[in-house]
Design a protein around this motif. Structure first.
Motif, short mmCIF file in Angstrom:
data_model
loop_
_atom_site.label_atom_id
_atom_site.label_comp_id
_atom_site.label_asym_id
_atom_site.label_seq_id
_atom_site.Cartn_x
_atom_site.Cartn_y
_atom_site.Cartn_z
N LEU A 216 0.93 5.53 -0.25
CA LEU A 216 0.19 6.79 -0.11
C LEU A 216 1.01 7.92 -0.70
O LEU A 216 2.16 8.12 -0.32
CB LEU A 216 -0.11 7.08 1.36
CG LEU A 216 -0.70 8.47 1.67
CD1 LEU A 216 -2.03 8.68 0.94
CD2 LEU A 216 -0.86 8.66 3.18
N CYS B 9 -6.19 3.85 -8.63
CA CYS B 9 -5.85 4.55 -7.38
C CYS B 9 -7.12 5.02 -6.70
O CYS B 9 -8.12 5.33 -7.34
CB CYS B 9 -4.87 5.69 -7.63
SG CYS B 9 -5.54 7.13 -8.42
N GLU B 10 -7.03 5.04 -5.41
CA GLU B 10 -8.10 5.55 -4.55
C GLU B 10 -7.73 6.98 -4.20
O GLU B 10 -6.67 7.23 -3.62
CB GLU B 10 -8.19 4.69 -3.29
CG GLU B 10 -9.23 5.14 -2.30
CD GLU B 10 -10.63 4.76 -2.72
OE1 GLU B 10 -11.56 5.48 -2.29
OE2 GLU B 10 -10.80 3.78 -3.46
N CYS B 11 -8.60 7.91 -4.57
CA CYS B 11 -8.34 9.33 -4.30
C CYS B 11 -9.28 9.82 -3.21
O CYS B 11 -10.45 9.47 -3.20
CB CYS B 11 -8.55 10.15 -5.57
SG CYS B 11 -7.36 9.79 -6.87
N LYS B 12 -8.73 10.63 -2.31
CA LYS B 12 -9.54 11.10 -1.19
C LYS B 12 -9.20 12.54 -0.85
O LYS B 12 -8.04 12.94 -0.87
CB LYS B 12 -9.26 10.23 0.04
CG LYS B 12 -10.06 10.64 1.27
CD LYS B 12 -9.83 9.72 2.44
CE LYS B 12 -10.64 10.19 3.63
NZ LYS B 12 -10.53 9.27 4.75
N ILE C 164 -5.10 3.33 6.17
CA ILE C 164 -4.90 2.40 5.06
C ILE C 164 -3.70 1.48 5.29
O ILE C 164 -3.40 0.63 4.46
CB ILE C 164 -4.75 3.14 3.71
CG1 ILE C 164 -3.50 4.01 3.70
CG2 ILE C 164 -6.03 3.91 3.38
CD1 ILE C 164 -3.17 4.62 2.33
N TYR D 287 -4.49 9.20 7.70
CA TYR D 287 -4.88 8.39 6.55
C TYR D 287 -3.88 7.27 6.31
O TYR D 287 -4.26 6.15 5.97
CB TYR D 287 -5.05 9.27 5.30
CG TYR D 287 -5.70 8.55 4.16
CD1 TYR D 287 -6.96 7.97 4.29
CD2 TYR D 287 -5.06 8.45 2.92
CE1 TYR D 287 -7.56 7.31 3.22
CE2 TYR D 287 -5.66 7.80 1.86
CZ TYR D 287 -6.91 7.22 2.01
OH TYR D 287 -7.51 6.57 0.96
N HIS E 229 -2.97 5.01 -3.13
CA HIS E 229 -3.90 5.98 -2.57
C HIS E 229 -3.28 7.35 -2.73
O HIS E 229 -2.08 7.53 -2.49
CB HIS E 229 -4.14 5.71 -1.08
CG HIS E 229 -4.79 4.40 -0.81
ND1 HIS E 229 -6.12 4.29 -0.52
CD2 HIS E 229 -4.28 3.14 -0.78
CE1 HIS E 229 -6.42 3.01 -0.32
NE2 HIS E 229 -5.30 2.30 -0.48
N THR F 269 0.85 -1.19 0.00
CA THR F 269 0.00 0.00 0.00
C THR F 269 0.88 1.24 0.00
O THR F 269 1.75 1.39 0.86
CB THR F 269 -0.91 0.01 1.24
OG1 THR F 269 -1.64 -1.22 1.30
CG2 THR F 269 -1.89 1.17 1.19
#
Length: 150
Positions: A6, A81-84, A101, A97, A34, A4
């Motif tokens: 970030l 990708c996970e965008c936040k 994750i 965050y 992410h 993972t």
């Protein structure tokens, strides 16, 4: 090996370099990617700005644009990708965050020719984390400026 990753973005060329490095790492390791953008509440609370709501909406829009750019970079490399968007003080939100994750690595950009130090957000993230921190230079994603793990 990373599972993972970030990356953080504020839309700057430095953050873009960090996202590019994170995409490269995700491809290399088959890792989940992410990308986080933070609406800095300290900016919203600054005096002399219009209403807090207007500033928040503008900041949210900017963060969403930065994340859309990051998602395009990832898509170009066939990486999901996970965008936040998060709200608060950037180093605090980045660290929270990363914990949420369970990030193996946090990828940050550095400004200008800083080869031995980070900006305020990077310093705070580095000081507050026992995770690996990769800092990339804005001139090339191949140049790793700093690697930190406590």
């Amino acid at each position: 090996m990373y599972e993972t990753i970030l990356a953080t973005t504020d839309g700057s060329e430095y953050a873009r370099a960090a996202v590019e490095e994170a995409v490269r790492l995700a491809a290399e390791h088959g890792a989940a990617l992410h990308v986080l953008a933070v609406v800095d509440r300290r900016v919203r609370e600054a005096t002399g700005l219009s209403t807090e709501e207007l500033v928040t909406v503008e900041s949210e829009d900017q963060c969403r644009e930065h994340l859309a750019d990051a998602a395009l970079l990832a898509a170009d490399a066939d990486i999901e990708c996970e965008c936040k968007v998060s709200y608060g003080v950037p180093p605090e939100r980045i660290l929270a965050y990363a914990d949420e994750i369970d990030a193996d690595v946090i990828v940050l950009g550095t400004h200008s020719d800083h080869t031995k130090h980070l900006g305020g957000v990077g310093r705070a993230v580095r000081a507050g984390s026992n995770r690996e921190i990769r800092v990339v230079d804005d001139r090339t994603t191949d140049q790793l400026v700093e690697l930190h793990r406590t």
